[in-house]
Design an enzyme around this catalytic site. Structure first.
Site, short mmCIF file in Angstrom:
data_model
loop_
_atom_site.label_atom_id
_atom_site.label_comp_id
_atom_site.label_asym_id
_atom_site.label_seq_id
_atom_site.Cartn_x
_atom_site.Cartn_y
_atom_site.Cartn_z
N SER A 11 -9.67 1.80 2.85
CA SER A 11 -8.79 2.54 1.97
C SER A 11 -7.74 1.68 1.27
O SER A 11 -7.14 2.14 0.30
CB SER A 11 -8.06 3.64 2.76
OG SER A 11 -7.21 3.05 3.74
N SER A 60 -9.84 -0.44 7.14
CA SER A 60 -9.26 -0.24 5.80
C SER A 60 -8.54 -1.45 5.22
O SER A 60 -8.19 -1.44 4.05
CB SER A 60 -8.28 0.93 5.84
OG SER A 60 -9.00 2.14 5.76
N LYS A 72 0.85 -1.20 0.00
CA LYS A 72 0.00 0.00 0.00
C LYS A 72 0.88 1.24 0.00
O LYS A 72 1.88 1.30 0.72
CB LYS A 72 -0.90 -0.02 1.24
CG LYS A 72 -1.93 1.10 1.29
CD LYS A 72 -2.84 0.94 2.51
CE LYS A 72 -3.91 2.03 2.58
NZ LYS A 72 -4.78 1.85 3.76
#
Ligand SMILES: [Mg+2]
Ligand SMILES: [Zn+2]
Lengths: 92, 485, 491
Positions: free
Chosen positions: C154, C178, C79
């Site tokens: 996210s 997330s 990420k």
């Protein structure tokens, strides 16, 4: 809920908002805060706050010098630099 | 109406740690810009702080020395405000739960003692340094500024006093005493010129007898004890004149200008400070237990007040000497070692406050900068006592010692500076002087005592100052007396 | 089935048996990226050259019969909220568009020591603020199961990449769900560890007291493996727990007989889609068949969790994001009169709408006169939530719930309605407030879209969480492969 002074909060946040943003955020933030209003109704007298989800204390490091970045590395992402320093527009 | 002055101080002290408060960067002063920085103290994305144990120890030692309570539970907050010398745009600082609270310091003025309350002692981090370019290097009117983060994250201790100080003199004296304590504790270097000791003051006036505090101003930018005194004296006057003329003091921050000798309101764009303090989630609480606190208490050395008392009562020094000697730790350490080496306290004090201080002042040096040791000075005093050298010679020898770091004996021997105390040799010289100055001899015979001084001077001249003056005096008098009879 | 559709451990097995080279697995992954990345857009930055160099080195290692590190060189996606030295790290924000970190996050450092092969940095909601990966200044990611829907957020890029075979596993971060919510939307496994178990050093902060790094994988075994690498004390993180974490692989037993599972009514209420409810109910029945005891229970304070979270997280974020000011790194708005104007313009133009909204909200919640009513009160409610969990764990070994009340929603459906977007995290948020571990694994499909089930454990009891998830996964006995993969295989 209390009045939401968009201009003041934007200034504290250092955000130069457009007029549309001010109106939109003002509306949306009021909505979110209205939803959060429910927490005010909870009786929390005698309850202490939880700032950390885990009970650690006294975490310290020894006073030992470790290597720093080189000046070049420190400045490698600088938008503007001069003589080994970061340049900023006038402060006052 | 009579007014009373109320002063409270807010003091920032850089702690004497090797590394910074929350990272391993070198905390020492100086260096190329941004050469003592790392991701943590530059506030790069993703970094986290880890507290320096030594900083906690030093602050605890200091807080204990000022009779503070050490909080069994203290935490760090974030103080949020935007400023380019602060990488994260928040300062990690202790807020409502500081390390130490409720202390005091007994301030000894010339003819009274007053107790100054210490509101709090807390830990925080220092900011970087802005250098203003253009417009004569001041922040106002500069074209732009340069940011150097070498000082960012250096451990800071903030000390806040109660509003107990009653005059600019007390404020100056307080700072002097505080500096001594900080040095004795080896908590800080206290170099105002390097910014390791800084002080802001809150000052207000109120009618004598009133319980309420008047409107205060906060005075900033005082870079020496002298400027602290001058700024507060100025501000005291300014406020008094305002009040006496029916005006009102405005609560504001004022800037002291050393050159013009006035304070003026600081211009700021921030229309309302709102620091939005909240507990720093990246740090965990400090819970300092009894063992730790007692261990720290055990590291506190004799402090200036106790030392002063000892110099006066045990060593018989005058108050002035004791005060001056104890005003700096390095000074009193030097003195203590000299005593240990056997020097007479008053004579040692005289040399230190006289010749030595003059030398330091003239050369802009600190006592820590010289090579001459206390033991060497003690030896020199011993040589005077023994009559090996005269006090006058000693002045030159001492200067040579300070310049070269060599010992008195060595210098004396090398230069053949030994005092001439040999009676036969001196007798010969005295004889010669008497013969070549018949007029002066005659004057003396007629009762002019002054003529004797002249003749002594001639002997000293002949011997390049090496003759033992007492002996010369005796010999001359003896010889001339014999001639008289 | 392609190599890239294997689980990481299957890939490692093939390498150790000499049936595949590390570089062949990477090639398969890179080929898949070529085929689907245009549609899915999982990545902000791809690093194929770096990865190829690494696999070459690892193949040589294998050739010399040297043992590979614990990642086995199996292609991993990271990420874009984790700092990678020398590789652009943007947090999906314009303000960090060209930011190149000078240091590695601790988790990256740990993975490098275990022969990590990183294929790229994945898309996300800007600064991890969002539940759909639509708040990215690099454009949204699509859900590989249905390109017209969101992958969740996210960590949407990390979940989509794993689901589509563009990476065989990935790292995400979880502040309010997330990792788990996108894992649920994309039909993969995602775990949020106990707060303090995995180092946050180098994880770009959103809400410091809630953020945790965790794995997103194809199955529970891979999750346990990655957890074993990530977990452990870090002296650079003051909130990192001391001590050695256990080997999570050894906790993978198919045995949940006698395990007491509680289902919090508060996470089972309104807004729960019927199809999701049906899937989770049938999973609960299956768990009972496996010998677990399932019982409904109540944690009354959980109903305040969402409101408390949307005070606490923005408050911490408003401070954490103050450093993006155009001075030391990142975007700077030029031609400002003075530094304050430069700040306000840089931040107004550098941050997207949702980030600005949350900074405003958080600033307000901390500001003079409002602190006690909002931030102070929210942190006290957090105490009540912690207590509710503690008492629930006196009666239950684990708590179970849907991961999200719905399956993936349509792209654009909720972008203009922040409040309804926030509601999609209602089941995951309480876990972050309490700092406890939870996993989401796929448990079925609702109208062709994956449904996730969440197991919540007590602090540091990742082992039990993993064991229950593993047992259910084995009992379900199915792989969740999006139709996109079949298409890719045909082309
Ligand atoms: Mg301060
Ligand atoms: Zn540093």
């Amino acid at each position: 809920m209390e009045t939401f002074d968009v201009d003041h909060v934007a200034w504290l946040s250092r955000l130069e908002l457009t007029q549309e943003e001010k109106e939109l955020f003002g509306k949306q933030l009021k909505q979110i805060l209205d939803h959060a209003e429910v927490i005010k109704s909870v009786d929390t007298s005698g309850i202490s706050p939880t700032y950390h989800p885990i009970p650690l204390k006294n975490v310290m490091r020894e006073d030992v010098i470790l290597s720093s970045l080189s000046q070049e590395e420190a400045l490698s992402n600088a938008p503007q630099r001069e003589g080994g320093a970061f340049v900023v527009p006038r402060i006052m | 109406m009579k007014y009373e002055t109320i002063i409270g101080l807010e003091i920032h002290v850089e702690l004497k740690t090797a590394s910074k408060m929350f990272c391993g960067c070198d905390a020492s002063f100086g260096g190329e810009p941004n050469s003592k920085t790392c991701p943590v103290c530059l506030g790069l994305p993703g970094v986290l702080p880890v507290l320096n144990r030594k900083a906690v120890e030093l602050a605890t030692r200091f807080a204990l020395a000022l009779n503070c309570q050490i909080a069994p539970y203290s935490i760090f907050h974030r103080k949020n405000y935007f400023y380019p010398d602060m990488p994260k745009n928040y300062q990690i600082s202790q807020y409502d739960l500081p390390l130490g609270v409720g202390g005091h310091l007994n301030l000894e003025m010339d003819d009274y003692v007053t107790r100054i309350g210490i509101t709090r002692v807390h830990l925080e981090e220092d900011t970087g340094k802005s250098i203003h370019v253009g417009g004569s290097g001041r922040i106002h009117g500069a074209d732009y500024s340069l940011e150097d983060f070498n000082r960012a994250g250096v451990p800071l201790m903030e000390i806040v006093t109660d509003p107990d100080l009653r005059s600019p003199e007390e404020a100056r004296e307080f700072m002097q005493e505080l500096k001594g304590i900080l040095e004795y504790l080896e908590v800080s270097d206290c170099k105002m010129e390097e910014g390791s000791l800084r002080c802001d003051a809150n000052i207000s006036l109120r009618p004598v007898g009133s319980e309420d505090l008047g409107v205060k101003t906060e005075v900033k930018n005082m870079n020496s004890f002298r400027s602290l005194y001058r700024a507060l004296a100025y501000e005291e006057n300014r406020q008094r004149e305002l009040l006496e003329n029916g005006g009102q003091v405005v609560q504001e921050t004022r800037h002291w200008d050393e050159d013009s000798g006035v304070t003026s309101p600081m211009r700021t764009k921030e229309y309302a400070y709102d620091y939005r303090y909240f507990p720093e989630p990246d740090l965990v609480p400090l819970e300092l237990d009894k063992d730790f606190v007692e261990k720290m208490r055990g590291t506190i050395p004799e402090l200036p007040a106790a030392k002063r008392k000892r110099l006066i009562t045990d060593l018989g020094l005058p108050i002035y000497d004791a005060r001056t000697l104890t005003s700096s730790k390095a000074m009193v350490d030097f003195f203590d070692r000299g005593i240990k080496a056997g020097a007479d306290p008053k004579k040692l004090s005289n040399w230190m406050l006289g010749e030595l201080s003059a030398y330091l002042n003239a050369n802009g040096l600190d006592i820590g900068d010289i090579r001459t040791t206390p033991e060497q000075l003690a030896e020199m005093i011993h040589l005077i006592d023994k009559g090996t050298i005269s006090g006058k010679m000693a002045k030159d020898i001492f200067e040579e010692m300070l310049n070269t770091g060599r010992g008195a004996k060595e210098i004396v021997e090398e230069k053949g500076l030994l005092q001439i105390s040999d009676e036969e040799e001196l007798e010969r010289i005295v004889e010669g002087v008497i013969q070549s100055h018949p007029n002066s001899v005659e004057d003396f015979m007629k009762g002019k005592e002054k003529a004797l001084g002249f003749l002594v001077g001639q002997v000293m001249k002949e011997t390049e100052g090496r003759a033992n003056p007492t002996l010369v005096n005796q010999l001359l008098r003896k010889k001339l007396q014999a001639g008289k009879d | 089935m392609e190599l890239c559709d294997l689980t990481a451990w299957q890939g490692m097995d093939m390498v150790s048996r000499g049936e595949a080279k590390v570089s062949e697995i990477l090639e398969s992954v890179l080929k898949r990226i070529d085929q689907v990345e245009e549609k899915v857009r999982s990545f902000i930055t791809l690093t194929p050259d770096l990865a190829l160099r690494e696999t070459k080195r690892l193949d040589e290692k294998v050739g010399k019969s040297e043992e590979l590190g614990r990642t086995g060189g199996i292609p991993l996606a990271v990420k874009d909220v984790l700092c990678t030295k020398g590789v652009r790290t943007t947090c999906a924000s314009r303000i960090l568009e060209n930011y190149i970190p000078v240091y590695d996050a601790t988790v990256i450092d740990k993975l490098k020591r275990e022969d990590m092969v990183m294929v790229g940095k994945t898309n996300m909601d800007e600064f991890a603020m969002g539940s759909s990966t639509e708040n990215s200044s690099f454009g949204p990611t699509s859900n590989p199961w249905d390109l017209t829907t969101v992958p969740g957020g996210s960590s949407g890029g990390s979940a989509a990449a794993v689901a589509a075979g563009e990476a065989m596993w990935s790292l995400g971060s979880d502040t309010g769900g997330s990792i788990r919510q996108p894992a649920s939307f994309c039909g993969v496994v995602g775990m949020k560890p106990t707060y303090g178990l995995v180092s946050r050093y180098g994880l770009v902060a959103f809400a410091s007291s809630l953020d945790q790094v965790g794995p997103i994988t194809k199955d529970v075994r891979d999750c346990a493996l990655l957890m074993s690498i990530l977990a452990g004390h870090d002296p650079l993180d003051s909130t990192s727990l001391p001590g050695e974490p256990p080997d999570y692989l050894s906790s993978l037993r198919e045995d949940i007989r006698g395990l007491k599972l509680g289902v919090p009514e508060e996470l089972w209420g309104e807004g729960l889609a019927p199809g999701v409810r049906a899937c989770v109910e049938s999973a609960l029945r299956l768990l009972e068949e496996l010998g677990a005891m399932v019982e409904f229970t109540s944690l009354p304070s959980l109903k305040y969790a969402l409101s408390a979270y949307y005070i606490i997280a923005p408050a911490e974020a408003s401070s954490n994001l103050a450093r993006y000011d155009g001075v030391r790194y990142g975007y700077r708005s030029e031609e400002s009169e003075d530094v304050m104007e430069m700040y306000s313009r840089t931040r107004a133009r550098g941050f997207g709408q949702e980030v600005k909204r949350r900074i405003m909200l958080g600033t307000y919640a901390l500001s003079a006169g409002y602190y006690e009513a909002y931030y102070g009160q929210a942190q006290k409610i957090r105490t009540l939530i912690v207590r509710d969990f503690q008492s629930a764990f006196q009666r239950f070994d684990l708590l179970v719930s849907p991961t999200s009340p719905t399956t993936a929603f349509k792209l654009g459906e909720k972008v203009d309605d922040p409040l309804s977007m926030y509601l999609s995290d209602v089941c995951t948020i309480p876990v972050n407030l309490a700092g406890i571990p939870a996993i989401s694994i796929p448990c079925g499909l609702d109208q062709g879209m994956p449904v996730g089930i969440q197991f919540i454990g007590k602090a540091l009891d990742e082992a039990t969480v993993l064991r229950a998830a593993y047992s259910l996964e084995r009992a379900l006995d199915r792989r969740f492969l999006p139709p996109l993969i079949a298409e890719a295989g045909e082309s």
